[in-house]
Design a protein around this motif. Structure first.
Motif, PDB file in Angstrom:
ATOM      1  N   LYS A   1      98.242 -15.532  40.337  1.00  6.20           N
ATOM      2  CA  LYS A   1      96.996 -15.223  39.643  1.00  6.20           C
ATOM      3  C   LYS A   1      97.377 -14.924  38.204  1.00  6.20           C
TER       4      LYS A   1
ATOM      5  N   GLU B   1      98.886 -22.561  43.232  1.00  8.51           N
ATOM      6  CA  GLU B   1      99.674 -22.602  44.456  1.00  8.51           C
ATOM      7  C   GLU B   1     100.964 -23.358  44.173  1.00  8.51           C
TER       8      GLU B   1
ATOM      9  N   ILE C   1     100.276 -13.187  44.329  1.00 10.29           N
ATOM     10  CA  ILE C   1      99.287 -12.657  45.270  1.00 10.29           C
ATOM     11  C   ILE C   1      99.578 -13.066  46.718  1.00 10.29           C
TER      12      ILE C   1
ATOM     13  N   GLU D   1      91.907 -21.024  47.046  1.00 10.16           N
ATOM     14  CA  GLU D   1      91.315 -19.863  46.385  1.00 10.16           C
ATOM     15  C   GLU D   1      91.179 -20.183  44.901  1.00 10.16           C
TER      16      GLU D   1
ATOM     17  N   TYR E   1     101.615 -13.427  35.093  1.00  9.88           N
ATOM     18  CA  TYR E   1     101.023 -13.678  36.407  1.00  9.88           C
ATOM     19  C   TYR E   1     101.402 -12.596  37.390  1.00  9.88           C
TER      20      TYR E   1
ATOM     21  N   GLU F   1      90.861 -19.878  40.867  1.00  2.00           N
ATOM     22  CA  GLU F   1      91.615 -19.122  39.869  1.00  2.00           C
ATOM     23  C   GLU F   1      92.967 -18.663  40.401  1.00  2.00           C
ATOM     24  N   THR F   2      93.689 -19.609  40.972  1.00  2.00           N
ATOM     25  CA  THR F   2      95.063 -19.381  41.406  1.00  2.00           C
ATOM     26  C   THR F   2      95.878 -20.635  41.112  1.00  2.00           C
TER      27      THR F   2
ATOM     28  N   TYR G   1      92.501 -23.447  38.702  1.00  3.55           N
ATOM     29  CA  TYR G   1      91.705 -22.970  37.566  1.00  3.55           C
ATOM     30  C   TYR G   1      90.858 -24.129  37.057  1.00  3.55           C
TER      31      TYR G   1
ATOM     32  N   SER H   1     101.440 -18.076  45.755  1.00  2.66           N
ATOM     33  CA  SER H   1     100.257 -18.251  44.914  1.00  2.66           C
ATOM     34  C   SER H   1     100.316 -17.246  43.779  1.00  2.66           C
TER      35      SER H   1
END
Length: 138
Positions: free
Chosen positions: A12, A54, A26, A49, A23, A51-52, A81, A10
């Motif tokens: 961010k 994958e 995470i 989650e 990025y 704002e990620t 997002y 993942s």
């Protein structure tokens, strides 16, 4: 950074000074199982989650997976997002020494995307994440 075949991770996004995104990784884990190309929704978290992005980079198969030609190198992505993204990808094909650019599609908000190649790719680098703007064609 390049990710090896058999990776699940993942990202961010972090805005940079050029107006695009870098990025942070995470979450990362090895992902060795093969999967059916059109049955991939179970591979992602049930509650993503926010704002990620994958990503799963692995081996998928079509049909019943009994023949070698059924298997493809696959990258599955889910954009968590609330805006569309464009990015670039460079790949390292198993029998070549250098990375080369490949085409990828924009990532629309809240959706899953599939990219696949008919040959083995050892590594993929995801770069130049930017906002993607829709353009109407008239």
């Amino acid at each position: 950074m390049a990710f090896k075949l058999g990776s699940k991770f993942s990202l961010k996004l972090v805005k940079n000074q050029k107006g695009s995104f870098d990025y942070k990784i995470i979450r990362y884990e090895d992902f060795e199982k093969t999967f059916k190309l059109f049955e991939t929704e179970k591979l992602f978290a049930k509650n993503p989650e926010k704002e990620t992005i994958e990503v799963i980079f692995g081996i998928g198969y079509s049909r019943d997976g009994k023949e070698e030609k059924d298997y493809k190198t696959v990258m599955l992505l889910r954009n968590n997002y609330d805006f569309p993204l464009q990015y670039d990808a460079d790949i390292k094909i198993w029998n070549k020494d250098d990375f080369e650019k490949t085409t990828v599609t924009p990532l629309y908000p809240g959706t899953r995307h599939t990219e696949f190649w008919p040959y083995k790719i050892d590594y993929i680098a995801l770069i130049n994440f930017t906002h993607f703007s829709y353009q109407k064609h008239e």
